[in-house]
Scaffold this motif. Structure first.
Motif, short mmCIF file in Angstrom:
data_model
loop_
_atom_site.label_atom_id
_atom_site.label_comp_id
_atom_site.label_asym_id
_atom_site.label_seq_id
_atom_site.Cartn_x
_atom_site.Cartn_y
_atom_site.Cartn_z
N GLY A 135 -15.85 -41.43 71.81
CA GLY A 135 -15.17 -42.69 72.56
C GLY A 135 -15.11 -42.48 74.01
N ARG A 136 -14.62 -41.12 74.53
CA ARG A 136 -14.64 -41.00 75.86
C ARG A 136 -15.50 -41.26 76.91
N ASP A 137 -17.17 -40.99 76.20
CA ASP A 137 -18.47 -41.51 76.80
C ASP A 137 -18.64 -42.87 76.98
N GLU A 138 -18.15 -44.06 75.61
CA GLU A 138 -18.17 -44.92 75.61
C GLU A 138 -17.33 -46.02 76.77
N ILE A 139 -16.39 -44.94 76.92
CA ILE A 139 -14.91 -46.28 78.22
C ILE A 139 -15.63 -45.90 79.27
N LEU A 140 -15.97 -44.42 79.07
CA LEU A 140 -16.50 -43.89 81.16
C LEU A 140 -17.76 -45.43 81.56
N ARG A 141 -18.72 -45.26 80.28
CA ARG A 141 -19.81 -45.76 80.41
C ARG A 141 -19.18 -47.09 81.07
N ALA A 142 -18.25 -47.66 80.26
CA ALA A 142 -17.30 -49.00 80.15
C ALA A 142 -17.15 -49.46 82.01
N MET A 143 -16.85 -48.23 82.47
CA MET A 143 -16.03 -48.27 83.58
C MET A 143 -16.80 -48.67 84.44
N GLN A 144 -18.27 -47.53 84.44
CA GLN A 144 -18.98 -47.46 85.64
C GLN A 144 -19.93 -49.09 85.52
N ALA A 145 -20.14 -50.21 84.47
CA ALA A 145 -20.05 -51.02 84.88
C ALA A 145 -19.10 -51.55 84.84
N LEU A 146 -17.87 -51.85 84.77
CA LEU A 146 -17.00 -52.14 85.84
C LEU A 146 -17.21 -52.03 87.38
N ALA A 147 -17.49 -50.86 87.41
CA ALA A 147 -17.47 -50.16 89.38
C ALA A 147 -18.36 -51.33 89.09
N ARG A 148 -19.92 -51.18 89.34
CA ARG A 148 -21.20 -52.15 89.10
C ARG A 148 -20.91 -53.51 89.96
N ASP A 149 -20.18 -54.10 88.95
CA ASP A 149 -19.81 -55.33 88.61
C ASP A 149 -18.76 -55.81 89.90
N THR A 150 -18.08 -54.89 90.04
CA THR A 150 -17.19 -54.96 91.26
C THR A 150 -17.54 -55.15 92.74
N ASP A 156 -13.86 -60.00 90.26
CA ASP A 156 -12.67 -59.28 91.25
C ASP A 156 -11.64 -58.33 90.34
N PRO A 157 -11.70 -57.51 91.20
CA PRO A 157 -10.28 -56.37 90.66
C PRO A 157 -8.71 -57.09 90.01
N CYS A 158 -8.65 -58.12 90.51
CA CYS A 158 -7.50 -58.58 90.22
C CYS A 158 -8.16 -59.56 88.81
N ASP A 159 -9.53 -59.17 88.16
CA ASP A 159 -10.03 -60.34 87.07
C ASP A 159 -9.90 -59.12 85.96
N ILE A 160 -9.76 -57.49 86.26
CA ILE A 160 -9.80 -56.94 85.25
C ILE A 160 -8.84 -56.36 84.32
N THR A 161 -9.09 -57.11 83.22
CA THR A 161 -7.92 -57.06 82.38
C THR A 161 -8.39 -56.16 80.52
N GLU A 162 -8.03 -56.17 79.95
CA GLU A 162 -8.30 -55.68 78.77
C GLU A 162 -9.59 -56.28 78.14
N ALA A 163 -9.95 -57.25 78.27
CA ALA A 163 -10.66 -58.56 78.24
C ALA A 163 -12.25 -58.04 78.46
N ALA A 164 -11.77 -58.21 79.75
CA ALA A 164 -13.01 -57.08 80.57
C ALA A 164 -13.39 -55.98 79.71
N VAL A 165 -12.25 -55.23 80.05
CA VAL A 165 -12.97 -53.69 79.23
C VAL A 165 -14.03 -54.04 78.36
N ALA A 166 -13.42 -54.32 77.35
CA ALA A 166 -13.99 -54.90 76.11
C ALA A 166 -15.32 -55.12 75.92
N GLU A 167 -15.13 -56.28 76.79
CA GLU A 167 -16.52 -56.66 76.59
C GLU A 167 -17.47 -55.59 77.48
N ARG A 168 -17.41 -54.90 78.01
CA ARG A 168 -18.57 -53.83 78.13
C ARG A 168 -18.38 -52.87 77.18
#
Length: 237
Positions: A135-150, A156-168
């Motif tokens: 689970g932690r690895d999955e969340i980390l990889r999702a955060m890395q994907a968010l960071a790359r997209d940003t 936009d950082p303001c568009d990082i929502t729970e849904a945006a996390v779940a999509e990754r």
């Protein structure tokens, strides 16, 4: 108010090694018996009202086990995919995998991709297998994907929502589990679906996975139906 129904059940399949050791057998015998139990539970799940079944097969921490056991487990996974492909197709079961595949043997990766493609259109049961999942690895990889997209201007950082996390997350497109079951008597979640199971109900059974039957699953589902799920709110009469 209707009783809650566990449409998505997630299972931490624990106790294979102990089941074999208790009988004086090698641990891999227990894992093979556990794979047989998976077949039985998958076959029974739709008739019990389960639409989504997620099973924890191999965690990111399981690499710490002996080389013999790890290689044996990987062989069991490959054999399961090869032997069950026709039956899963015949029974309208869609199979997919979550976890970091990069560390897995390329042949196993190809088998996984192949059965995902072959069963993609099936709907009677959605079977998800977590291999090299944490689970932690999955969340980390999702955060890395968010960071790359940003960083690259796609988000936009303001568009990082729970849904945006779940999509990754690896589970993008899957509903959150209603019920998480752990076998073998252990009462910890072992890094399994921490994001997705935030509001799941939990059931811990002393039964070792090779002894876990559809009848016990049915009994657990019946108990789930008697629970009151409030999701942080208040249920008014």
């Amino acid at each position: 108010m209707p009783a809650p129904r566990a449409a998505h059940v997630a299972i931490i399949m624990d106790g294979n090694g102990r089941w074999a050791t208790n009988r004086g057998w090698p641990r891999l015998v227990g894992h093979r018996k556990g794979a047989e139990r998976v077949k039985e539970i998958v076959r029974a799940a739709p008739d019990l009202g389960i639409e989504w079944l997620t099973i924890y097969a191999f965690s990111t921490e399981n690499w710490k086990r002996s080389t013999e056991e790890v290689l044996g487990l990987m062989a069991i996974f490959a054999r399961y995919i090869q032997r069950e492909a026709d039956r899963l197709a015949a029974e309208d079961v869609r199979m997919r995998f979550i976890g970091d595949r990069s560390r897995l043997d390329p042949k196993l990766q190809r088998l996984m991709a192949g059965i995902e493609s072959r069963t993609a259109g099936f709907k009677r049961l959605n079977l998800t297998v977590a291999i090299n999942y944490g689970g932690r690895d999955e969340i980390l990889r999702a955060m890395q994907a968010l960071a790359r997209d940003t960083a690259e201007g796609r988000l936009d950082p303001c568009d990082i929502t729970e849904a945006a996390v779940a999509e990754r997350m690896d589970t993008a497109g899957l509903p959150d589990p209603d019920l998480v079951i752990r076998t073998s008597g252990e009462t910890r979640t072992s890094n399994f679906l921490p994001w997705q199971a935030a509001y799941a109900e939990y059931e811990f059974t002393p039964t070792l996975w090779p002894d876990f039957t559809p009848a016990e699953l049915d009994a657990i589902l019946a108990r789930f139906g008697n629970r009151e799920r409030r999701f942080g709110g208040v249920v008014r009469a």
